[in-house]
Motif scaffolding. Structure first.
Motif, mmCIF file in Angstrom:
data_model
loop_
_atom_site.group_PDB
_atom_site.id
_atom_site.type_symbol
_atom_site.label_atom_id
_atom_site.label_comp_id
_atom_site.label_asym_id
_atom_site.label_seq_id
_atom_site.Cartn_x
_atom_site.Cartn_y
_atom_site.Cartn_z
ATOM 1 N N GLN A 1 37.888 17.024 24.151
ATOM 2 C CA GLN A 1 38.140 17.634 22.847
ATOM 3 C C GLN A 1 39.597 18.068 22.823
ATOM 4 N N GLY A 2 40.483 17.156 22.490
ATOM 5 C CA GLY A 2 41.908 17.482 22.441
ATOM 6 C C GLY A 2 42.438 17.871 23.811
ATOM 7 N N ASN A 3 42.924 19.108 23.943
ATOM 8 C CA ASN A 3 43.473 19.592 25.209
ATOM 9 C C ASN A 3 42.412 20.155 26.143
ATOM 10 N N TYR A 4 41.151 19.963 25.798
ATOM 11 C CA TYR A 4 40.063 20.509 26.605
ATOM 12 C C TYR A 4 39.058 19.439 26.976
ATOM 13 N N GLN B 1 34.613 25.006 29.297
ATOM 14 C CA GLN B 1 35.798 24.238 28.915
ATOM 15 C C GLN B 1 36.884 24.299 29.977
ATOM 16 N N LEU B 2 37.519 23.161 30.185
ATOM 17 C CA LEU B 2 38.641 23.037 31.111
ATOM 18 C C LEU B 2 39.878 22.661 30.300
ATOM 19 N N ASP B 3 40.916 23.468 30.391
ATOM 20 C CA ASP B 3 42.164 23.222 29.669
ATOM 21 C C ASP B 3 42.983 22.190 30.444
ATOM 22 N N ILE B 4 43.267 21.053 29.810
ATOM 23 C CA ILE B 4 44.067 20.006 30.468
ATOM 24 C C ILE B 4 45.422 19.828 29.786
ATOM 25 N N SER B 5 45.855 20.844 29.023
ATOM 26 C CA SER B 5 47.119 20.723 28.288
ATOM 27 C C SER B 5 48.328 20.615 29.220
ATOM 28 N N SER B 6 48.197 21.072 30.468
ATOM 29 C CA SER B 6 49.323 21.015 31.410
ATOM 30 C C SER B 6 49.488 19.629 32.043
ATOM 31 N N ILE B 7 48.547 18.739 31.786
ATOM 32 C CA ILE B 7 48.588 17.402 32.383
ATOM 33 C C ILE B 7 49.177 16.416 31.380
ATOM 34 N N ASP B 8 50.139 15.625 31.834
ATOM 35 C CA ASP B 8 50.775 14.623 30.979
ATOM 36 C C ASP B 8 49.789 13.527 30.581
ATOM 37 N N ARG B 9 50.160 12.777 29.553
ATOM 38 C CA ARG B 9 49.355 11.620 29.154
ATOM 39 C C ARG B 9 49.320 10.614 30.293
ATOM 40 N N GLY B 10 48.173 9.944 30.434
ATOM 41 C CA GLY B 10 48.040 8.945 31.487
ATOM 42 C C GLY B 10 46.595 8.783 31.907
ATOM 43 N N ILE B 11 46.408 8.101 33.027
ATOM 44 C CA ILE B 11 45.078 7.819 33.556
ATOM 45 C C ILE B 11 44.912 8.610 34.845
ATOM 46 N N TYR B 12 43.786 9.314 34.946
ATOM 47 C CA TYR B 12 43.495 10.192 36.075
ATOM 48 C C TYR B 12 42.069 9.974 36.544
ATOM 49 N N MET B 13 41.744 10.591 37.654
ATOM 50 C CA MET B 13 40.371 10.629 38.128
ATOM 51 C C MET B 13 39.899 12.072 38.007
ATOM 52 N N ILE B 14 38.693 12.259 37.501
ATOM 53 C CA ILE B 14 38.095 13.591 37.420
ATOM 54 C C ILE B 14 36.889 13.616 38.346
ATOM 55 N N LYS B 15 36.829 14.634 39.179
ATOM 56 C CA LYS B 15 35.745 14.775 40.145
ATOM 57 C C LYS B 15 34.996 16.063 39.815
ATOM 58 N N ILE B 16 33.688 15.939 39.574
ATOM 59 C CA ILE B 16 32.836 17.075 39.240
ATOM 60 C C ILE B 16 31.818 17.216 40.363
ATOM 61 N N SER B 17 31.760 18.402 40.986
ATOM 62 C CA SER B 17 30.837 18.551 42.109
ATOM 63 C C SER B 17 30.146 19.905 42.117
ATOM 64 N N ASN B 18 28.949 19.900 42.684
ATOM 65 C CA ASN B 18 28.222 21.135 42.947
ATOM 66 C C ASN B 18 27.782 21.076 44.407
#
Length: 75
Positions: free
Chosen positions: A11-14, A46-63
């Motif tokens: 959702q935009g920067n989140y 919600q996780l704010d990702i506004s500090s990350i530049d445009r591009g392709i990344y990997m997101i890892k979600i763990s418990n």
């Protein structure tokens, strides 16, 4: 469904993580450098990702039980 579910919405920067318990979210560059790490709780998913530049990344979600890694495209 598990807390480290496959489900997250951009959702935009989140990013909204759909979780029923605390999860750890990490974002890595394509080269494997960790850029962000945050604990996410169900009451504030919600996780704010506004500090990350445009591009392709990997997101890892763990418990405590499992880890899911997915591609994240920041437009």
């Amino acid at each position: 469904s598990s807390a480290a579910s496959d489900v997250y919405k951009r959702q935009g920067n989140y990013i909204q993580i759909i979780n029923k318990e605390k999860v750890t979210v990490k974002i890595y560059s394509i080269l494997g450098k960790e850029l962000l790490e945050k604990s996410i709780y169900p009451e504030n998913p919600q996780l704010d990702i506004s500090s990350i530049d445009r591009g392709i990344y990997m997101i890892k979600i763990s418990n405590n039980y499992k880890t899911i890694t997915r591609k994240l495209i920041r437009k």
